[in-house]
Design a protein around this motif. Structure first.
Motif, mmCIF file in Angstrom:
data_model
loop_
_atom_site.group_PDB
_atom_site.id
_atom_site.type_symbol
_atom_site.label_atom_id
_atom_site.label_comp_id
_atom_site.label_asym_id
_atom_site.label_seq_id
_atom_site.Cartn_x
_atom_site.Cartn_y
_atom_site.Cartn_z
ATOM 1 N N GLY A 152 0.741 -1.294 0.069
ATOM 2 C CA GLY A 152 0.027 -0.213 -0.038
ATOM 3 C C GLY A 152 0.906 1.289 -0.172
ATOM 4 N N VAL A 153 0.079 2.569 0.228
ATOM 5 C CA VAL A 153 0.599 3.722 0.386
ATOM 6 C C VAL A 153 1.989 3.721 1.371
ATOM 7 C CG1 VAL A 153 0.417 6.098 0.786
ATOM 8 C CG2 VAL A 153 -1.314 4.816 -0.354
ATOM 9 N N PHE A 154 1.549 3.098 2.518
ATOM 10 C CA PHE A 154 2.754 3.208 3.409
ATOM 11 C C PHE A 154 4.171 2.349 3.046
ATOM 12 C CE2 PHE A 154 5.152 1.467 7.094
ATOM 13 C CZ PHE A 154 5.421 2.641 7.720
ATOM 14 N N GLY A 155 4.108 1.299 2.305
ATOM 15 C CA GLY A 155 5.010 0.691 1.784
ATOM 16 C C GLY A 155 5.815 1.526 0.762
ATOM 17 N N GLU A 156 5.012 2.054 -0.208
ATOM 18 C CA GLU A 156 5.809 2.895 -1.176
ATOM 19 C C GLU A 156 6.593 3.839 -0.565
ATOM 20 O OE1 GLU A 156 2.568 3.877 -3.624
ATOM 21 O OE2 GLU A 156 1.957 1.818 -4.375
ATOM 22 N N PHE A 157 5.898 4.530 0.321
ATOM 23 C CA PHE A 157 6.495 5.678 0.956
ATOM 24 C C PHE A 157 7.652 5.350 1.728
ATOM 25 C CE2 PHE A 157 7.534 9.371 3.848
ATOM 26 C CZ PHE A 157 7.413 10.355 2.819
ATOM 27 N N VAL A 158 7.868 4.302 2.155
ATOM 28 C CA VAL A 158 9.135 3.706 3.093
ATOM 29 C C VAL A 158 10.287 3.596 2.174
ATOM 30 C CG1 VAL A 158 10.074 1.604 4.202
ATOM 31 C CG2 VAL A 158 7.816 2.501 5.032
ATOM 32 N N LEU A 159 9.963 2.798 1.073
ATOM 33 C CA LEU A 159 11.027 2.812 -0.072
ATOM 34 C C LEU A 159 11.430 3.972 -0.633
ATOM 35 C CD1 LEU A 159 9.461 -0.321 -1.837
ATOM 36 C CD2 LEU A 159 11.150 -0.422 -0.216
ATOM 37 N N SER A 160 10.559 4.917 -1.049
ATOM 38 C CA SER A 160 11.202 6.226 -1.358
ATOM 39 C C SER A 160 11.990 7.089 -0.204
ATOM 40 C CB SER A 160 9.834 7.227 -1.705
ATOM 41 O OG SER A 160 9.041 7.488 -0.840
ATOM 42 N N TYR A 161 11.649 6.755 0.977
ATOM 43 C CA TYR A 161 12.075 7.408 2.083
ATOM 44 C C TYR A 161 13.725 7.126 1.982
ATOM 45 C CZ TYR A 161 12.848 9.030 6.798
ATOM 46 O OH TYR A 161 13.387 9.580 8.007
ATOM 47 N N MET A 162 13.905 5.883 1.540
ATOM 48 C CA MET A 162 15.502 5.345 1.524
ATOM 49 C C MET A 162 16.268 6.310 0.905
ATOM 50 S SD MET A 162 15.960 2.546 3.070
ATOM 51 C CE MET A 162 17.305 1.947 2.492
ATOM 52 N N ALA A 163 15.703 7.116 -0.039
ATOM 53 C CA ALA A 163 16.550 8.011 -0.984
ATOM 54 C C ALA A 163 17.129 9.083 -0.003
ATOM 55 C CB ALA A 163 15.565 8.676 -1.832
ATOM 56 N N LEU A 164 16.562 9.342 1.254
ATOM 57 C CA LEU A 164 17.128 10.244 2.175
ATOM 58 C C LEU A 164 18.396 9.834 2.678
ATOM 59 C CD1 LEU A 164 13.957 11.271 4.426
ATOM 60 C CD2 LEU A 164 15.078 12.740 2.608
ATOM 61 N N ALA A 165 18.661 8.669 2.304
ATOM 62 C CA ALA A 165 20.179 7.884 3.180
ATOM 63 C C ALA A 165 21.242 8.860 2.119
ATOM 64 C CB ALA A 165 20.129 6.804 2.844
ATOM 65 N N LEU A 166 20.756 8.889 1.034
ATOM 66 C CA LEU A 166 21.807 9.688 0.328
ATOM 67 C C LEU A 166 22.305 11.201 0.801
ATOM 68 C CD1 LEU A 166 20.698 9.116 -3.288
ATOM 69 C CD2 LEU A 166 22.278 8.082 -2.024
ATOM 70 N N PHE A 167 21.305 11.671 1.531
ATOM 71 C CA PHE A 167 21.494 13.099 2.164
ATOM 72 C C PHE A 167 22.747 12.845 3.191
ATOM 73 C CE2 PHE A 167 17.876 14.419 0.111
ATOM 74 C CZ PHE A 167 17.928 15.671 -0.213
ATOM 75 N N ALA A 168 22.700 11.662 3.731
ATOM 76 C CA ALA A 168 23.996 11.451 4.882
ATOM 77 C C ALA A 168 25.352 11.389 4.040
ATOM 78 C CB ALA A 168 23.750 9.887 5.220
ATOM 79 N N VAL A 169 25.452 11.154 2.718
ATOM 80 C CA VAL A 169 26.907 11.384 1.951
ATOM 81 C C VAL A 169 27.094 13.041 2.067
ATOM 82 C CG1 VAL A 169 27.730 11.383 -0.155
ATOM 83 C CG2 VAL A 169 26.381 9.569 0.810
ATOM 84 N N HIS A 210 -0.560 10.914 4.786
ATOM 85 C CA HIS A 210 -1.766 10.911 5.943
ATOM 86 C C HIS A 210 -2.901 11.328 5.690
ATOM 87 C CE1 HIS A 210 -3.148 10.631 10.067
ATOM 88 N NE2 HIS A 210 -3.581 11.766 9.891
ATOM 89 N N SER A 211 -3.045 12.585 5.051
ATOM 90 C CA SER A 211 -4.135 13.089 4.732
ATOM 91 C C SER A 211 -5.008 12.375 3.498
ATOM 92 C CB SER A 211 -4.022 14.804 4.065
ATOM 93 O OG SER A 211 -3.402 15.379 5.134
ATOM 94 N N LEU A 212 -4.250 11.755 2.607
ATOM 95 C CA LEU A 212 -4.868 11.057 1.642
ATOM 96 C C LEU A 212 -5.509 9.553 2.296
ATOM 97 C CD1 LEU A 212 -5.248 10.264 -1.413
ATOM 98 C CD2 LEU A 212 -2.874 9.289 -1.529
ATOM 99 N N GLN A 213 -4.690 9.108 3.209
ATOM 100 C CA GLN A 213 -5.155 7.997 3.810
ATOM 101 C C GLN A 213 -6.222 8.244 4.530
ATOM 102 O OE1 GLN A 213 -3.770 4.926 3.331
ATOM 103 N NE2 GLN A 213 -5.358 4.260 4.123
ATOM 104 N N GLU A 214 -6.478 9.474 5.334
ATOM 105 C CA GLU A 214 -7.552 9.663 6.316
ATOM 106 C C GLU A 214 -8.757 9.972 5.232
ATOM 107 O OE1 GLU A 214 -8.277 10.494 9.485
ATOM 108 O OE2 GLU A 214 -6.392 9.265 9.776
ATOM 109 N N ALA A 215 -8.662 10.775 3.983
ATOM 110 C CA ALA A 215 -9.771 10.471 3.236
ATOM 111 C C ALA A 215 -10.030 9.431 2.619
ATOM 112 C CB ALA A 215 -9.288 11.826 1.942
#
Length: 733
Positions: free
Chosen positions: A212-229, A261-266
């Motif tokens: 679902g939506v949460f799983g997709e966002f978790v995977l995209s959130y991994m991109a933030l790891a690049l900011f650690a560089v 969250h808003s999308l899920q709430e709706a």
């Protein structure tokens, strides 16, 4: 992924509204197995850090370390709206950058000190659980640091400081590998904890985390790891202020979470609204019980289930008796409250898998699946009737309610839902006609069995071919025994079944469009016969029976008037008999038709008087001129004192109201004489004559040598002379 997924499956459980901190702590699952798991993760981390402080305390004296821990704490405490049952944190990139920049023990200490759950600060989770949440994140950081350092030193062939000062692209692969390691370990911690807490398989939990939506966002959130560089490579120039490199991506990530969250709430609100609409469409708004639509759906499902396992089921239809009187007397408010009380009371006697629904008005339906035998249905019906016998208290008033129950069985009596409901309905009306209680369907009750349906299909051809004939039963004056009129009775001369009585086909015709043509056929035939007799010098009133449904036909009076003119029949010589039950169901439309018929000059009579619930106000209000005492009283008046008194009282009532009184079912001379003593006007029955064909009726009159021209529609002779009733008596035919 570090603490992106916090290990608390109870994060979204609503705490007690007024509960103390101790109560909130008790709300968490504290089974020994879970405590052991928390200790198994926490103790090694704490021991590792104590050992590190003991062996190399210089690792923990850099103030940058504590600034980084504070930054992690601030990121953890930022509220992140989410609809999943697992907490979510934005501190993951900061913890990953700590694993890149600091030695492994220092990075682990940053994670242990900085990882913060808001509920821990409020005292809403036990201390061991709070330590466990911090420790599992520290373990993930240790893993990230180990993978990063190993990749840099072994694969890149350079020391960490040299790599951090070099091109940023060289850090991308080690950083992603470290992030994947931390994320995988963190996910395993979550799934294992969830397994111990709820018993759900670890693999199933991991799969659910990535749907679902949460799983997709978790995977995209991994991109933030690049900011650690970026943070790691800018520390040499910006120092501790490199932390603020994360400000923009963290704000963006938080905004994305809010939108998600808003999308899920709706979506949830839409689903709830849809569920509410479906509930309202399938449930009765007054009682909250399933309605007819849901009843039919569940019945169809129950029938299919019964077919699969070759079992029985029963359908019950319940109609509350005298509910109309409650509404009319006390108002619809009391009627609604009564229905709200009755539904739950009746449901209480059913089995767990039985279904009860309100089908409309005061009618309820019950499905009894998995029925061992029909005796079980009978016992349930008995218990339902017992519940109905208990008075219902409505706003301080004790209301007595009774009911009629019809039962039909699958598959012995019907093979589909429609037939099952119709046959339960037939049984219910049979129970109502028998005074209440319950009845199990029987073919003899059903006016719609295949043989009768075949018969009704032959009515139209029979009308066209003239198979319907009229028989005439004489009526005589009790004062002198002379003919006073006749009642026309329809018969069907069926080519294969012989003479079919009216009770075999009239009830069916009344429910079809054939009622009007059949009624017109009877009226026309009667008036044609009267004209033939009048041409022979016979002028007597003829009565015909009229269905209550015919009295809803606003054109009936005009059509009768046209027929009277066409056959040149004085209106007073035509009488229409109405069943007494018509009075109870009288409506404004039928009253208008009766008034119109009276204006035409047609006489109106109440048939079977005494068998229903007639009100004297109806006799006064409607243009009635005759009542007929039902044969059930007349035939038994010599052996039943109650019937004797009923007949006598009815005759007195009719005379006092100025109505003509006719007694039906006169079968012997004694009854004839007794009715004459009462002052009854006319008699009809087998003692006088059976119903006769038109030819036989003419012969009957001729044999009696009556003064046909001297009889008027009101039953009196033209002259004032009266014969002695004892001087000439009618002989039996």
């Amino acid at each position: 992924m570090s603490d992106a997924l916090e290990l608390d499956m109870d994060a979204h459980r609503a705490p007690p509204e007024r509960g103390s901190t101790r109560q909130l702590r008790r709300a968490h699952d504290r089974r020994p197995l879970i405590r052991m798991y928390e200790l198994l993760v926490s103790v090694p981390v704490v021991a590792y850090l104590i050992w590190s402080v003991w062996t190399d305390p210089q690792l923990f004296t850099d103030w940058h370390m504590y600034a980084w821990a504070v930054a992690v704490m601030v990121a953890d405490l930022l509220p992140v709206p989410t609809n999943v049952s697992m907490g979510f944190s934005l501190s993951f990139p900061l913890e990953l950058s700590a694993a890149l920049l600091f030695p492994t023990p220092t990075a682990a200490a940053i994670a242990l000190l900085g990882a913060t759950d808001a509920r821990e600060l409020k005292g809403e989770i036990p201390p061991l659980k709070a330590l466990f949440v911090r420790s599992q994140i520290a373990v993930c950081v240790i893993a990230e640091s180990a993978v990063f350092n190993h990749t840099v030193t072994r694969n890149l062939g350079a020391d960490l400081g040299h790599v951090l000062r070099g091109p940023a692209w060289r850090l991308i692969l080690p950083t992603l590998l470290a992030a994947i390691a931390g994320y995988a370990l963190n996910t395993l911690f979550v799934a294992t904890y969830h397994h111990f807490q709820h018993g759900k398989p670890i693999i199933a939990t991991i799969r659910a985390m990535h749907e679902g939506v949460f799983g997709e966002f978790v995977l995209s959130y991994m991109a933030l790891a690049l900011f650690a560089v970026l943070v790691a490579t800018s520390v040499s120039n910006l120092g501790v202020f490199a932390i603020f490199v994360f400000a923009a991506p963290l704000a963006f990530a938080r905004q994305m979470f809010q939108r998600t969250h808003s999308l899920q709430e709706a979506t949830n609100e839409l689903a709830e609204k849809q569920a509410e609409n479906e509930y309202q469409a399938l449930h009765d708004s007054l009682t909250g019980m399933p309605n007819r639509m849901l009843f039919q759906l569940k019945l169809a499902d129950a029938i299919e289930a019964s077919r699969r396992v070759d079992s029985k089921l029963a359908v019950m239809l319940i109609d509350l008796d005298h509910f109309k009187e409650v509404n009319d007397t006390l108002g619809h408010h009391f009627g609604d409250l009564l229905l709200q009380e009755i539904g739950p009371r009746l449901s209480s006697v059913l089995r767990d898998n039985d279904l009860m629904a309100r089908l409309g008005g005061d009618e309820f339906g019950i499905v009894l699946p998995e029925l061992p035998s029909e005796d079980v249905a009978m016992r349930i019906a008995d218990r339902l009737l017992e519940e109905l016998e208990i008075p219902v208290s409505v706003e301080g008033l004790a209301l007595d309610v009774s009911g009629s129950i019809g039962i039909a069985l699958f598959p012995s009596q019907a093979n589909d839902a429609e037939a099952l409901l119709r046959r339960a309905d037939v049984a219910m009306y049979a129970a109502k006609e028998n005074g209440g209680g319950y009845e199990l369907y029987d073919d003899e009750m059903d006016r719609h069995n295949p043989a009768r349906l075949t018969l009704i299909g032959q009515v139209r051809p029979a009308l066209e071919s003239g198979e319907f004939v009229l028989y005439y039963q004489p009526k005589v004056r009790l004062s002198d025994g002379r003919a006073a009129g006749a009642e026309a009775l329809i018969r069907w001369e069926h080519p294969s079944l012989g003479l079919v009585p009216p009770d075999e086909f009239i009830p069916l015709v009344e429910k079809t469009v054939l009622l009007r043509p059949l009624t017109h056929y009877v009226i026309e035939t009667v008036l044609k016969q009267w004209r033939e007799w009048a041409d022979m010098g016979i002028r007597i009133p003829i009565s015909i029976n009229v269905s209550a449904r015919s009295l809803l036909d606003q054109e009936l009076a005009d059509q009768v008037a046209d027929q009277l003119r066409s056959w040149e029949v004085p209106p007073a010589f035509l009488r229409m008999e109405l069943t007494e039950s018509f009075l109870m169901g009288d409506s404004g439309r039928s009253t208008q038709v009766l008034d119109a018929l009276s204006d035409v000059g047609v006489g109106l009579s109440i048939d079977d008087f005494g068998t229903g619930y007639s009100s004297l106000s109806y006799l006064k209000r409607l243009p009635i001129e005759e009542i007929k005492v039902d044969r059930s009283f007349v035939m038994q008046m010599h052996v039943d004192a109650n019937d004797f008194m009923i007949v006598r009282a009815t005759v007195d009532l009719g005379r006092n109201l100025g109505l003509r009184v006719v007694a039906e079912g006169v079968e012997d001379l004694a009854t004839f004489d007794r009715l004459a003593e009462f002052g009854c006007d006319e008699a009809q029955g087998y003692y006088i004559s059976r119903p006769l064909s038109a030819v036989e009726f003419t012969r009957w009159l001729s044999v009696r040598n009556l003064e046909m021209d001297a009889i008027r529609p009101d039953g009196r002779r033209e002259s004032d002379q009266r014969d002695d009733p004892g001087r000439e008596r009618l002989r039996v035919v």
